[in-house]
Design an enzyme around this catalytic site. Structure first.
Site, PDB file in Angstrom:
ATOM      1  CG  PHE A 278     -50.358 -39.540  68.739  1.00 28.98           C
ATOM      2  CD1 PHE A 278     -50.719 -40.141  67.540  1.00 28.98           C
ATOM      3  CD2 PHE A 278     -49.075 -39.032  68.868  1.00 28.98           C
ATOM      4  CE1 PHE A 278     -49.813 -40.240  66.500  1.00 28.98           C
ATOM      5  CE2 PHE A 278     -48.167 -39.127  67.825  1.00 28.98           C
ATOM      6  CZ  PHE A 278     -48.540 -39.733  66.628  1.00 28.98           C
ATOM      7  NE  ARG A 279     -58.507 -37.041  68.530  1.00 31.76           N
ATOM      8  CZ  ARG A 279     -58.122 -36.882  67.274  1.00 31.76           C
ATOM      9  NH1 ARG A 279     -56.886 -36.478  66.994  1.00 31.76           N
ATOM     10  NH2 ARG A 279     -58.968 -37.100  66.281  1.00 31.76           N
TER      11      ARG A 279
END
Ligand SMILES: Cc1cc2nc3c(=O)[nH]c(=O)nc-3n(C[C@H](O)[C@H](O)[C@H](O)COP(=O)(O)O)c2cc1C
Length: 231
Positions: A207-208
């Site tokens: 998720f970055r």
């Protein structure tokens, strides 16, 4: 303007119907260093990552984007190959009369960025630049293929070339000139060493929420401070 769409193989990508168990495992590829943010010294960590990139990447694991600035402060960037690194810094070779050669000689500063796609890792390096010794450059030049040593003479890198034929003619002329014996290294062809004041390691996270640590120091030979950063 039309938005570009690319396949994202990250396991968490909701809109990726092609995602498989393999894709999930891919983000684990090469995580043999465990929690790299615990490392206290950048060069050995870089060596580990470069070695893992050699095993993982299909082509040119030693390729990096080299950033420079011109006399007006306008940035420039292109790929080169890392040819050596140790505690002193990161070395690549080029024609000193080329665009990059002139830009570095003008500022004696540069930055590098490695991106290992398969491992989903990035390393950024910044710092002042020195020219490698003649002995070091000679030693590396001798390891190059004969054709590459001729090429170093024949190519007026980054200057206009009237035709492909003109280059082939120059290659033929230098091949004849150096038909017998050693091919000397041109004075204008040598290596630059970036002496890092900053080395940042980046690893892809779900998720970055990536992991980033930067090793910083004020002087190119000083002690390192380690800083963890928001992704
Ligand atoms: C993967 C890759 C590696 C390269 N390695 C080098 C290199 O080590 N040295 C070099 O002078 N040019 C290298 N080049 C070519 C440079 O990217 C560039 O085209 C050339 O050096 C001229 O750059 P300049 O006009 O900014 O000086 C490489 C290109 C690629 C795509």
């Amino acid at each position: 303007m039309q938005a570009l769409t690319f396949i994202d193989r990250r396991a968490e990508t909701a809109s990726a119907p092609h995602v498989t168990a393999l894709d999930g495992n891919m983000s684990e590829t090469g995580l043999t260093t465990g929690d790299f943010t615990q490392e206290n010294e950048p060069f050995s960590l870089f060596g580990t990552w470069l070695k893992e990139a050699q095993d993982a990447e299909i082509n040119d694991p030693n390729a990096l984007a080299l950033a420079t600035v011109d006399a007006d402060g306008l940035p420039d960037v292109r790929m080169v190959l890392l040819k050596d690194f140790d505690q002193r810094g990161f070395v690549f070779y080029t024609n000193f009369e080329s665009q990059k050669g002139q830009e570095i000689l003008g500022s004696m500063k540069a930055a590098m960025c490695f991106h290992w796609k398969t491992l989903r890792r990035q390393v950024r390096v910044r710092g002042p630049v020195e020219i490698v010794s003649n002995e070091e450059a000679d030693e590396y030049y001798k390891t190059r293929a004969r054709g590459s040593r001729i090429g170093a003479w024949a190519s007026k890198q980054s200057r206009p070339l009237e035709s492909r034929f003109a280059l082939e003619k120059a290659v033929a002329e230098y091949t004849l000139k150096y038909a017998i014996g050693e091919i000397p290294r041109p004075d204008h062809w040598s290596g630059f060493r970036i002496k890092p004041t900053s080395i940042e390691f980046w690893k892809d996270g779900a998720f970055r929420l990536h992991d980033r640590i930067e090793f910083r120091r004020d002087e190119a030979e000083g002690d390192w401070n380690k800083v963890r950063m928001y992704p």
